[in-house]
Design a protein around this motif. Structure first.
Motif, PDB file in Angstrom:
ATOM      1  N   ALA A  31      -8.330   0.023 -14.815  1.00  0.00           N
ATOM      2  CA  ALA A  31      -8.890  -1.055 -13.999  1.00  0.00           C
ATOM      3  C   ALA A  31     -10.078  -1.692 -14.701  1.00  0.00           C
ATOM      4  O   ALA A  31     -10.180  -2.934 -14.799  1.00  0.00           O
ATOM      5  N   VAL A 159     -13.559  -2.116  -7.222  1.00  0.00           N
ATOM      6  CA  VAL A 159     -12.279  -1.413  -7.310  1.00  0.00           C
ATOM      7  C   VAL A 159     -12.565   0.063  -7.073  1.00  0.00           C
ATOM      8  O   VAL A 159     -13.292   0.698  -7.845  1.00  0.00           O
ATOM      9  N   CYS A 161     -11.551   3.562  -7.307  1.00  0.00           N
ATOM     10  CA  CYS A 161     -10.670   4.491  -8.012  1.00  0.00           C
ATOM     11  C   CYS A 161     -11.230   5.906  -7.923  1.00  0.00           C
ATOM     12  O   CYS A 161     -11.069   6.720  -8.834  1.00  0.00           O
ATOM     13  N   TYR A 368       1.480  -5.062  -4.317  1.00  0.00           N
ATOM     14  CA  TYR A 368       0.039  -5.317  -4.399  1.00  0.00           C
ATOM     15  C   TYR A 368      -0.633  -5.030  -3.066  1.00  0.00           C
ATOM     16  O   TYR A 368      -1.766  -4.522  -3.021  1.00  0.00           O
ATOM     17  N   LEU A 371      -2.645  -1.956  -2.287  1.00  0.00           N
ATOM     18  CA  LEU A 371      -3.954  -1.807  -2.915  1.00  0.00           C
ATOM     19  C   LEU A 371      -5.050  -2.519  -2.138  1.00  0.00           C
ATOM     20  O   LEU A 371      -6.223  -2.456  -2.512  1.00  0.00           O
ATOM     21  N   THR A 372      -4.675  -3.209  -1.053  1.00  0.00           N
ATOM     22  CA  THR A 372      -5.624  -4.039  -0.308  1.00  0.00           C
ATOM     23  C   THR A 372      -5.906  -3.413   1.057  1.00  0.00           C
ATOM     24  O   THR A 372      -5.101  -3.517   1.972  1.00  0.00           O
ATOM     25  N   LEU A 380     -10.550  -3.450  -3.730  1.00  0.00           N
ATOM     26  CA  LEU A 380      -9.197  -2.990  -4.031  1.00  0.00           C
ATOM     27  C   LEU A 380      -9.231  -1.483  -4.220  1.00  0.00           C
ATOM     28  O   LEU A 380     -10.247  -0.927  -4.668  1.00  0.00           O
ATOM     29  N   ALA A 382      -7.092   1.717  -6.035  1.00  0.00           N
ATOM     30  CA  ALA A 382      -6.028   2.110  -6.964  1.00  0.00           C
ATOM     31  C   ALA A 382      -6.124   3.606  -7.211  1.00  0.00           C
ATOM     32  O   ALA A 382      -7.220   4.170  -7.218  1.00  0.00           O
ATOM     33  N   ILE A 386      -3.870   5.030  -2.462  1.00  0.00           N
ATOM     34  CA  ILE A 386      -3.349   3.743  -2.000  1.00  0.00           C
ATOM     35  C   ILE A 386      -2.606   3.923  -0.684  1.00  0.00           C
ATOM     36  O   ILE A 386      -2.398   5.033  -0.201  1.00  0.00           O
ATOM     37  N   ALA A 409      -4.915  -3.591 -10.596  1.00  0.00           N
ATOM     38  CA  ALA A 409      -6.114  -3.804  -9.788  1.00  0.00           C
ATOM     39  C   ALA A 409      -7.221  -4.467 -10.596  1.00  0.00           C
ATOM     40  O   ALA A 409      -7.957  -5.323 -10.086  1.00  0.00           O
TER      41      ALA A 409
END
Length: 447
Positions: A31, A159, A161, A368, A371-372, A380, A382, A386, A409
């Motif tokens: 990412a 993001v 993660c 996608y 991821l939202t 986002l 990832a 998820i 992402a």
């Protein structure tokens, strides 16, 4: 437990960033690299001193399969990481893309280069501790803690993660944990044994477990001499000369969002690893008599915690029907791999629950919209957290698909940061998919 109100004070706030990625595991690395490659000023914040998560700090000894038995389907940055790692391991055949062994020290440097050569900056030994959400359902500021004390960071897009959906959850996103009773998959504390006799290991191999119940692990368990070894789980791979990496044993009641449970599990896992060494030395002396326990993972091998509720929840039916989606950002064909409950030890259920496998050449899409997170505008997610049901999380949690989700992402975050609205739902998914394909992603138009 009593409460405490923090005194009001000002702390430094770094507002230079377009994209901030929290968590430097496989998804976080790709990412950050992808966002920076796309021109976004990107910061990757990692709680430990090492990138790579479970493949490095966690000592997972092998990659899950990268192919659908016909071709590599986890392309782009994921394929680059795999092949770069393989190139530095002379004992690995150049076409072994499934269950490929990992040299964790090599992989650390590969991730360092991937992130920094694409232009992202990294801040190690820094824990994201809190988030401050604005009135428009966007994260405004994150608070971190490290040796400088508390600091604040701001970006246009974040993001998450972290593996546990920390940013999203702390910002108020809905999530689910575990099965219908809240029980989580067991953890595993991976380890490495060195000074193994490689001739005996390679050519005098004895099965660890077999259908007749007379394998080495069956005999170790029947003996009762090594009570910390709970079950037959004993995956192992050659990491290098005389060094075997193990993904072995299970630890239950471990919740990565509850540090006290992880702390106990790490101490228990270290003792279990030593018993594995001693048991193998007794039952397979030709290979392990002179071995020693050289390392246990500095990270616990966590398989699940939170799963966000996103704009789409990927389901077991989607997996079974091998569904494609107009907005899919990667393909996946790893089997549904849910590790057994403690109550199932010694039963026919023990091992992996492999209810659904993909056939040769088969895969499903990951949209996608998984991821939202619902209710958040500039975040986002990832990685293993998820938006899926529990069954599918048993498939999408592994490293190859996390690498691909992270790259998608990162590109989407850069696209969002470049747009004045900074809304993750404004991403043109056709353009996102085209960019992914340009960089080598496997996204067949017909699924």
């Amino acid at each position: 437990m009593s409460t405490y109100s923090l005194p009001r004070r000002e702390i430094a706030c770094d507002e230079r960033w377009d994209v901030i990625v929290a968590g430097g595991g496989p998804a976080g690395c790709t990412a950050a690299a992808a966002a920076a490659r796309a021109g976004a000023k990107t910061l990757l914040i990692e709680a430990t001193s090492i990138l790579g998560g479970m493949g490095t700090s966690g000592l997972v000894p092998a990659w899950c399969p990268f192919t659908d038995k016909e071709r590599i389907i986890y392309g782009g940055m994921g394929e680059k990481v795999l092949k770069t790692c393989m190139a530095g391991m002379p004992h690995v055949p150049p076409d072994r893309f499934d269950w490929t062994p990992i040299d964790p020290e090599l992989l650390k440097r590969i991730y360092d280069d991937l992130v920094t050569e694409n232009g992202a900056e990294v801040l190690f030994n820094t824990q994201v501790a809190a988030v401050d959400k604005a009135d428009d359902n966007a994260i405004k500021t994150i608070i971190t803690a490290n040796k400088s004390g508390l600091s604040a960071f701001r970006a246009k897009v974040y993001v998450d993660c972290t593996g546990d959906a920390d940013l999203a959850a702390w910002a108020g996103a809905e999530f689910i944990k575990g099965d219908e009773d809240g029980e989580l998959q067991p953890a595993t504390h991976c380890f490495m044994l060195a000074n193994v006799d490689m001739y005996a290991y390679t050519y005098g191999w004895r099965p660890f477990k077999n259908s007749s119940g007379t394998g080495i692990m069956d005999r170790i368990l029947a003996d009762g001499k090594y009570p910390l070894i709970p079950d037959r789980h004993s995956c192992n791979n050659i990491a290098g000369p005389g060094v075997i990496g193990f993904n072995a044993g299970h630890l239950w009641e471990v919740d990565n969002t509850k540090p006290e449970t992880v702390s106990k599990a790490l101490m228990a896992g270290r003792k279990m690893a030593q018993q594995f060494r001693d048991a193998l030395a007794e039952y397979w002396p030709e290979a392990f008599a002179n071995s020693f326990l050289v390392e246990t993972g500095s990270l616990m091998g966590i398989r699940e915690t939170r799963r966000i509720i996103g704009d789409y929840i990927l389901t077991e039916q989607d997996f079974a029907e091998k569904r494609s989606f107009e907005d899919e950002i990667c393909r996946n064909n790893y089997f549904i791999d849910i590790h057994h409950k403690k109550s199932e030890i010694g039963t026919v259920l023990e091992g992996h629950s492999t209810a659904l496998h993909m056939g040769k050449g088969e895969s499903h899409g990951v949209p996608y919209r998984c991821l939202t997170p619902k209710g958040l505008r500039n975040v986002l997610v990832a990685g293993r957290s998820i938006s899926t049901d529990r069954a599918v999380q048993g498939s999408t949690r592994v490293m190859p698909v996390c690498l691909c989700m992270g790259e998608a992402a990162g590109i989407a975050a850069a696209m969002t940061a470049a747009d004045d609205k900074h809304d993750i739902r404004g991403v043109d998914t056709a353009a996102l998919r085209a960019t992914l394909k340009q960089h080598g992603a496997y996204l067949p138009d017909d699924g």
